[in-house]
Enzyme design. Structure first.
Site, mmCIF file in Angstrom:
data_model
loop_
_atom_site.group_PDB
_atom_site.id
_atom_site.type_symbol
_atom_site.label_atom_id
_atom_site.label_comp_id
_atom_site.label_asym_id
_atom_site.label_seq_id
_atom_site.Cartn_x
_atom_site.Cartn_y
_atom_site.Cartn_z
ATOM 1 N N HIS A 135 0.817 -1.214 0.000
ATOM 2 C CA HIS A 135 0.000 0.000 0.000
ATOM 3 C C HIS A 135 0.852 1.266 0.000
ATOM 4 C CE1 HIS A 135 0.450 -0.188 4.500
ATOM 5 N NE2 HIS A 135 0.458 1.117 4.365
ATOM 6 N N ASP A 165 0.357 -7.632 1.458
ATOM 7 C CA ASP A 165 0.779 -6.239 1.608
ATOM 8 C C ASP A 165 2.301 -6.121 1.648
ATOM 9 O OD1 ASP A 165 0.289 -3.525 1.692
ATOM 10 O OD2 ASP A 165 0.145 -3.429 3.869
ATOM 11 N N SER A 239 4.666 2.558 7.997
ATOM 12 C CA SER A 239 4.383 1.399 7.155
ATOM 13 C C SER A 239 5.579 1.063 6.275
ATOM 14 C CB SER A 239 3.176 1.684 6.267
ATOM 15 O OG SER A 239 2.004 1.830 7.031
#
Length: 486
Positions: A135, A165, A239
């Site tokens: 993402h 992911d 992230s």
């Protein structure tokens, strides 16, 4: 010599006795109260150097415990990632030809540029490979990587896997430092961990905590799940960053945090990271195949509830997934699974329900044997199966002629975790038989002739013998209904 007078002898004896008594008093221990009352003898002053102040001496202090030495080796391998995307702007005015001519708008869709940020971890210094989240780089037209030493490098996109992911990019190699990947399977609850990333674009930041849980799943909106949970702060921008142990080894890729008010509200001690073993396997498959291949047992499942457990003669507290159907020529059939069997573990990993088993199927490598622990009535069985790769998309004509012109695929895993099972209609040729039958792109097929369909394999199995009448149960937006194909 004349003898001393008697008085002189007595005086000498008295003086000698007093000296002896004084020596005995000095050798006797002093009571505590008296010792406390008496001032201690002053310590000798340090020597005074010529022409200056007295020299000062500092007692050696024990070294304080610190993560700094470990982080000196870790932080150069954690990078900041900046991406740029071009997105189409949907405007009702732009869709009207009159307004386009009146305002001089181009016929092509309006586009605008957006930017985002995240983190990444260098895992191969010689080849310049960087692991991050899917993402973080999704739909990016440009990806830039900033190193700790200030260098900014353009990155090349290698591949990504939306289901887990995980994404892999590459930067020019040269004076890079990489992190070694640890065996995340050996992590235990309570182990100390440190998260490194770029939260809110502030720059490289370090937070610490412990492993709160391992093998965490069941989080809505995420893909295949086998997360490390930690109370080390993971905020937006973290992230793709590193979760390391106290040896400075990579144990996970930071991916998400949970907050009831949304991730932008900050961290409340519920952070999640992708285990390094899973990230390593995804990277291997992206380099070898360009994608991640996933296997399936070829079975339909449902949760084992206390009511079903009683009906099957099992303990009401037992957890597992009930096999409701076994597809023909599927790995489950070859392993000896039967309808009514309850799968309680796969590769010694506990199975709490149907979603947990589907999750395990998607995370385990294909064409490798796995061990299933199964309850069949009073029997406890151990079965061996080999997961077989299932295609992600198929032309409808390969399944049934009435589906000609449609491209069918699996529902995204984040929707499956939210309970939206079935088959996604990815494309429909407007002049095809499927279009004439009313099928539209974006439809979700979740039933065939009154039978539930969970995935593409189930649809193929249901139509292995083409029925005379084909009725699909379809969801289109918020509407649901039956669609008969001719």
């Amino acid at each position: 010599m004349r003898p001393l007078p008697l008085f002189a002898c007595l005086l000498a004896a008295a003086l000698l006795g007093g000296l002896v008594a004084r020596g005995a008093d000095d050798a006797t221990p002093v009571p505590a109260a008296r010792a406390a009352a008496e001032p201690a003898a002053p310590a000798p002053l340090p020597p005074v150097p010529a022409g200056g102040e007295p020299a000062r001496t500092v007692a050696a202090l024990p070294a304080l415990p610190s993560l700094a030495p470990m982080l000196e080796n870790v932080t150069p391998a954690v990078v900041n990632i900046y991406t740029r995307q071009v997105v189409e702007v949907q405007s009702p005015l732009a869709a009207d030809p009159f307004f386009r001519r009146f305002f001089g708008l181009p016929d092509m869709p309006l586009r605008r540029e957006s930017q985002s940020l995240g983190s990444g971890v260098i895992v191969d210094a010689e080849r310049g490979y960087v692991l991050t989240n899917h993402h973080v780089v999704e739909n990016a037209t440009e990806v830039s990587v900033q190193l700790q030493d200030g260098r900014t490098l353009e990155a090349e996109f290698i591949g990504s896997d939306p289901g887990t992911d995980v994404a892999l990019i590459r930067i020019p190699a040269g004076n890079l430092r990489a992190l070694p990947l640890a065996d995340s399977q050996s992590l235990r609850v309570g182990d100390f961990v440190v998260a490194v990333g770029n939260p809110f674009g502030l720059g490289q930041t370090v937070t610490s905590g412990i492993v709160s849980a391992v093998g965490r799943s069941g989080l809505t909106g995420l893909g295949f799940q086998d997360f490390i949970q930690t109370d080390a702060s993971i905020n937006p921008g973290n992230s793709g960053g590193a979760l390391v142990n106290l040896r400075g080894e990579l144990v996970g890729i930071n991916t998400a945090s949970f907050n009831p008010r949304g991730s932008a509200a900050g961290n409340i001690g519920l952070g999640f990271a992708i285990p390094s073993n899973l990230a390593r396997e995804v990277m291997r498959q992206l380099l070898v195949y360009g994608e991640v291949k996933r296997g399936s047992l070829g079975v339909e499942l449902t949760d084992l509830t206390p009511r079903f457990a009683r009906e099957l003669g099992l303990e009401p507290t037992l957890r597992g997934a009930i096999v409701t159907r076994v597809y023909r020529n599927a790995p489950g059939e070859a392993a000896g699974l039967r309808p009514g069997d309850v799968v309680t573990a796969i590769n010694r990993q506990r199975v709490d329900g149907a979603q947990a088993l589907r999750n395990a199927e998607g995370l385990l490598p294909v064409n490798r044997p796995v061990t299933l622990e199964v309850r069949r009535g009073a029997q406890t069985l151990s079965l061996s199966a080999t997961l077989r790769e299932q295609p992600r998309q198929l032309p409808g004509a390969d399944i049934d002629p009435r589906l000609e012109g449609a491209l069918l695929g699996e529902v995204a895993e984040r929707f499956r975790n939210a309970g939206l099972l079935g088959v996604a209609v990815a494309e429909v040729d407007p002049r095809s038989r499927a279009a004439l039958n009313g099928l539209r792109p974006g439809d979700r097929i979740y039933g065939v002739n009154g039978r539930r369909v969970d995935d593409l394999a189930a649809l193929r199995s249901a139509l292995a013998q083409p029925p005379g009448r084909l009725v699909l149960r379809v969801q289109r937006g918020a509407q649901q209904g039956d669609l008969e194909l001719r």
